[in-house]
Scaffold this active site. Structure first.
Site, PDB file in Angstrom:
ATOM      1  N   SER A 142      -6.249  -1.480   1.183  1.00  0.00           N
ATOM      2  CA  SER A 142      -6.455  -1.314  -0.942  1.00  0.00           C
ATOM      3  C   SER A 142      -5.347  -0.135  -0.094  1.00  0.00           C
ATOM      4  O   SER A 142      -7.187   0.640  -0.022  1.00  0.00           O
ATOM      5  CB  SER A 142      -6.314  -1.937  -1.277  1.00  0.00           C
ATOM      6  OG  SER A 142      -6.914  -1.871  -3.219  1.00  0.00           O
ATOM      7  N   TYR A 155     -14.398  -4.712  -5.356  1.00  0.00           N
ATOM      8  CA  TYR A 155     -13.419  -5.378  -4.706  1.00  0.00           C
ATOM      9  C   TYR A 155     -13.190  -3.693  -3.875  1.00  0.00           C
ATOM     10  O   TYR A 155     -12.833  -4.555  -2.371  1.00  0.00           O
ATOM     11  CB  TYR A 155     -12.526  -5.245  -5.624  1.00  0.00           C
ATOM     12  CG  TYR A 155     -10.657  -5.623  -4.338  1.00  0.00           C
ATOM     13  CD1 TYR A 155     -10.225  -6.498  -4.732  1.00  0.00           C
ATOM     14  CD2 TYR A 155      -9.634  -4.168  -5.234  1.00  0.00           C
ATOM     15  CE1 TYR A 155      -9.003  -6.524  -4.018  1.00  0.00           C
ATOM     16  CE2 TYR A 155      -8.947  -4.505  -4.787  1.00  0.00           C
ATOM     17  CZ  TYR A 155      -8.142  -5.862  -3.411  1.00  0.00           C
ATOM     18  OH  TYR A 155      -7.121  -5.280  -3.156  1.00  0.00           O
TER      19      TYR A 155
END
Ligand SMILES: NC(=O)c1ccc[n+]([C@@H]2O[C@H](COP(=O)([O-])OP(=O)(O)OC[C@H]3O[C@@H](n4cnc5c(N)ncnc54)[C@H](OP(=O)(O)O)[C@@H]3O)[C@@H](O)[C@H]2O)c1
Length: 245
Positions: A142, A155
Site C-alpha cells: 500500500s 495498517y
C-alpha cells in the site's frame, strides 16, 4: 515462461475488490486461476463470472491467517495443473481507527492478515517454487507504507512489514524466482472504510468516491509484472490516483 497465457496463478482475497479484478483481468489473458477467500458466495460469483466467460478458475475457501489453508490453496494448483507459477498475496483488511478507540481486535486482524498471512503464503509456495526452479511472488502492499497518514498507523505498519518482507525475500530468491511488490493508493473497493468507526468510514467512503482509481488499475500493474520475460523482475510498482496527495 513469458507472458500470462497458460500461467497457473493463485490469488488470495479474490472474492472482491482488487483480488477479484485481478483474477478477471488475468483470466481474460489466458491465466489458469486458483482463487482463495473466506466468503464462499462471493468467491463462487467470481469463479462463475470467469468460467462463464470461457476462462479457467477454481475457488478454495482460504483464511490466510491459517497455515493449512495456504497449503491447500497451493496444493490445489499443483494437483490440478501440476505447478504454480505465481502467488498473488492480496488478502487484506483496512479496519483503520485512532489508537484511542482501542480496537485491538482490528489491530490483531491486520497483523494476522497482512504479516502472518503473507508469511503463510511464502511458507506454502516457496518449496514448490524451489522444486520447480521458477515462481513469482506478487505481494500487495500500500502507499500507506510510503506516506503514513493518521489514523492509519497500524495498517501502515503492517503494510511496511509487507514491503520489508518482500525486499528481503527478493534478496534471498536467487536467479530462478521473481518477487514483486505492488503498492496501490486509494482504490475504489468495498474494503475502504469496512470495519472503521461510522464517522471515519463515512469520511473514507466520501473520499474514495471522489478520488479513488478503479481496481482494474491495480490489476493491470500486477499483470505487467507477471507478463515480463523470465529473468526480468519488476521490484515494485506504486500506482495511485493522480488526485492522491
Ligand atoms: N482499496 C484501497 O484503497 C487499497 C489501497 C492500498 C492497498 N489495498 C490493499 O489491497 C488489498 C485488497 O483490498 P481491497 O481494497 O480489494 O478490499 P476488499 O474488496 O475488501 O478485498 C479484500 C479481500 O481480502 C479478503 N480477505 C480479508 N481477510 C482475509 C483472510 N483472513 N483470509 C482470506 N481472505 C481475506 C476478502 O475476502 P473474504 O472476506 O471473502 O475472505 C477480500 O477478498 C488489501 O491487501 C488492501 O490492504 C487497498
Amino acid at each position: 515462461m513469458t507472458g500470462i497465457r497458460g500461467k497457473v496463478i493463485a490469488i488470495t482475497g479474490a472474492s472482491s475488490g482488487i483480488g477479484a479484478a485481478t483474477a478477471i483481468h488475468l483470466a481474460e489473458r489466458g491465466a489458469l486461476l486458483v482463487l482463495g477467500a473466506r466468503r464462499e458466495d462471493r468467491l463462487g460469483a467470481v469463479v462463475d463470472a470467469i468460467t462463464a466467460n470461457g476462462g479457467a478458475a477454481t475457488g478454495v475457501l482460504v483464511d490466510v491467517t491459517r497455515r493449512e489453508d495456504l497449503r491447500r490453496l497451493v496444493d490445489t494448483a499443483v494437483d490440478r495443473y501440476g505447478r504454480l507459477d505465481v502467488l498473488v498475496s492480496n488478502a487484506g483488511t483496512m479496519a483503520v481507527s485512532p489508537f484511542d478507540d482501542l480496537r485491538q481486535d482490528d489491530w490483531d486482524a491486520m497483523v494476522a492478515t497482512h504479516v502472518t498471512g503473507l508469511l503463510n503464503g511464502i511458507g506454502a509456495a516457496l518449496p514448490v517454487f524451489r522444486r520447480q526452479r521458477s515462481g513469482h511472488f506478487v505481494n500487495v502492499g500500500s502507499t500507506a507504507a510510503h506516506v503514513v497518514k493518521s489514523p492509519q498507523a497500524v495498517y501502515a505498519a503492517t503494510k511496511t512489514a509487507v514491503k520489508v518482507l518482500t525486499e528481503g525475500l527478493r534478496q534471498e530468491a536467487g536467479p530462478d524466482l521473481r518477487v514483486t511488490l505492488v503498492s496501490p493508493g486509494f482504490t475504489d473497493t468495498e474494503g475502504v472504510g469496512k470495519g472503521a468507526g461510522p464517522e471515519l468510514a463515512a469520511a473514507m467512503i466520501a473520499q474514495r468516491d471522489e478520488i479513488a482509481m478503479p481496481p482494474g488499475a491495480v490489476a493491470s500493474a500486477i499483470a505487467y509484472a507477471v507478463e515480463q520475460p523470465e529473468g526480468v523482475d519488476v521490484g515494485e510498482i506504486v500506482v495511485r490516483p493522480t488526485a492522491q496527495s
